[in-house]
Write a protein that holds these residues in place. Sequence first.
Motif, short mmCIF file in Angstrom:
data_model
loop_
_atom_site.label_atom_id
_atom_site.label_comp_id
_atom_site.label_asym_id
_atom_site.label_seq_id
_atom_site.Cartn_x
_atom_site.Cartn_y
_atom_site.Cartn_z
N GLY A 155 0.79 -0.84 -0.39
CA GLY A 155 -0.10 -0.18 0.17
C GLY A 155 1.25 1.11 0.13
N TRP A 156 2.21 2.01 0.94
CA TRP A 156 2.77 2.61 1.24
C TRP A 156 3.22 2.98 -0.75
CZ3 TRP A 156 7.97 1.73 0.19
CH2 TRP A 156 8.34 0.88 -0.28
N LEU A 157 3.68 1.71 -1.42
CA LEU A 157 4.52 2.02 -2.59
C LEU A 157 3.39 2.52 -3.58
CD1 LEU A 157 6.51 -0.30 -3.81
CD2 LEU A 157 7.80 1.62 -3.58
N ALA A 158 1.98 2.05 -4.10
CA ALA A 158 0.38 2.20 -4.48
C ALA A 158 0.71 4.27 -4.04
CB ALA A 158 -0.58 1.65 -4.80
N PHE A 159 0.72 4.52 -2.68
CA PHE A 159 0.57 5.60 -2.18
C PHE A 159 1.90 7.03 -2.95
CE2 PHE A 159 1.30 9.48 1.17
CZ PHE A 159 0.53 9.64 0.64
N SER A 207 4.92 2.93 -10.27
CA SER A 207 6.01 4.03 -10.11
C SER A 207 6.46 4.24 -8.28
CB SER A 207 4.80 5.11 -10.36
OG SER A 207 4.42 4.70 -11.76
N GLY A 208 5.67 3.96 -7.59
CA GLY A 208 6.39 4.21 -6.08
C GLY A 208 7.59 4.06 -6.01
N ALA A 209 8.44 2.59 -6.69
CA ALA A 209 9.89 2.20 -7.06
C ALA A 209 10.29 2.75 -7.80
CB ALA A 209 9.97 0.86 -7.30
N ASN A 210 9.79 3.72 -8.33
CA ASN A 210 10.69 4.63 -9.46
C ASN A 210 11.21 6.14 -8.40
OD1 ASN A 210 11.72 3.46 -12.40
ND2 ASN A 210 8.77 3.56 -12.80
N LEU A 211 9.56 5.90 -7.87
CA LEU A 211 10.45 7.42 -7.23
C LEU A 211 11.15 7.50 -6.10
CD1 LEU A 211 8.91 10.32 -6.95
CD2 LEU A 211 7.08 9.05 -5.49
N ILE A 228 19.73 3.31 -13.09
CA ILE A 228 19.42 3.32 -14.61
C ILE A 228 18.54 2.64 -14.44
CG2 ILE A 228 20.33 4.09 -16.51
CD1 ILE A 228 22.71 5.71 -15.22
N MET A 229 19.17 0.84 -14.47
CA MET A 229 18.65 0.31 -15.35
C MET A 229 17.13 0.03 -14.81
SD MET A 229 21.71 -2.96 -15.76
CE MET A 229 20.60 -3.91 -16.36
N VAL A 230 16.67 0.33 -13.12
CA VAL A 230 15.72 -0.39 -12.24
C VAL A 230 14.80 1.30 -13.79
CG1 VAL A 230 14.77 0.94 -10.64
CG2 VAL A 230 15.87 -0.66 -10.54
N PHE A 231 15.62 2.53 -13.64
CA PHE A 231 14.28 2.86 -14.67
C PHE A 231 14.11 2.33 -16.12
CE2 PHE A 231 16.70 6.47 -12.57
CZ PHE A 231 15.62 6.81 -11.64
N LEU A 232 14.99 1.74 -16.99
CA LEU A 232 14.66 1.50 -17.90
C LEU A 232 14.56 -0.04 -17.77
CD1 LEU A 232 18.29 1.87 -19.56
CD2 LEU A 232 16.08 2.78 -19.92
N PRO A 239 11.33 7.67 -19.75
CA PRO A 239 10.48 6.78 -20.05
C PRO A 239 9.48 7.02 -17.97
CG PRO A 239 11.98 6.14 -20.61
CD PRO A 239 12.69 7.02 -20.16
N ALA A 240 10.37 7.17 -17.06
CA ALA A 240 9.88 7.01 -15.91
C ALA A 240 9.29 8.41 -15.47
CB ALA A 240 11.18 6.55 -14.80
N VAL A 241 9.79 9.25 -16.40
CA VAL A 241 8.87 10.59 -15.96
C VAL A 241 7.48 10.29 -16.97
CG1 VAL A 241 8.98 12.86 -16.40
CG2 VAL A 241 11.13 11.86 -15.83
N ALA A 242 7.88 9.93 -17.85
CA ALA A 242 6.03 9.64 -18.58
C ALA A 242 5.40 8.62 -17.88
CB ALA A 242 6.38 9.15 -20.15
N MET A 243 6.00 7.50 -17.27
CA MET A 243 5.49 6.76 -16.39
C MET A 243 4.53 7.79 -14.71
SD MET A 243 6.56 3.53 -14.33
CE MET A 243 7.46 2.74 -16.32
#
Length: 319
Positions: free
Chosen positions: A2-6, A200-204, A44-48, A118-122
């Motif tokens: 839940g916290w990642l979704a938040f 998206s939370g993981a990306n953040l 960087i690989m996480v983003f990709l 792409p992460a920004v777009a996401m």
Amino acid sequence: MGWLAFLGRQGATGMSVSLLISAALPLFVPGAGTALRPGLPAMIMVFLVNAFARIDVGDARQILARPAKLLCGLVWVVLVIPTLVWAALSVVGRENLDPGLVLALSLQAAAAPIMATPAVAMVLEMNVTFSVLLLLATMIIQPFTAPLVAPWVAGSAIEVDGLLLGRNLLLMIGGSVMISAVIRRVVGLATLEKYRFETSGANLIVFTLFGLTMFDGVVVRAFTDPWLVAGLSATAFLIALGSIAAAFIVLRAFGRDDAFITGFAAGHRNVGLMAAAQSGSLPDMTWLYFALVQLPIYLTPQIVRLIARFGRRLARLRG
């Protein structure tokens, strides 16, 4: 979780908060950013991987079937914006600027877009397909264009190891594609879409760690030499926001989202890989500017959102 979704639902606001954390944390934990720098390729690989895993194959085929938009975006990023930077340096006079700043601007103009595009777009809940294809296209040709563009913009010879740069890009991109292919096959696109906010939370979180590695020591420099930091920050924002504004004006046929991504890609370059191509032997001024270039990466989506909100209110008042 839940916290990642938040976190994933916070969008541009979450990116702004992550910037504040990245800038403030080194004051309390000195050296944290330096300790994290060896992990930059993994970040960087996480983003990709996240972007590749969610790419819509159907949309990609439609874009590639009619490649005019992608080719225009490629020319915009690789040729048009570097030409504008070259013209600006010619007007100002390269001899009137610190050589380290001229080098930084030249490497920035020659670089491909940041891999987090792409992460920004996401994070902004845009379709990531066009951003991934534009990023891939620019990265594929970067080892061939950067050694030509950087010296041209600088007005003097700058050695860029295109083979080393190409090898690093191939390793990161190829590895990310393979990992994302495995994830798509094992997990499935439907499940990935179901957990898009968690992604998206993981990306953040990774955004925050990435910012921490870049901003280590910058806050202290802001107190010791505030005018220099302010001037370099203003330059970074001018390039970033100017690129987006120009794309919205000239590339209106792209549609709002793809025009924004093209402008964002043109104004937010992967200066980290360009620094690596120079074997890390860069002047202090170049390193400082490269750190401050991260500011627009985190704040531009929030600024654009505020401008759009103001525009809607103004339209309602006129209506």
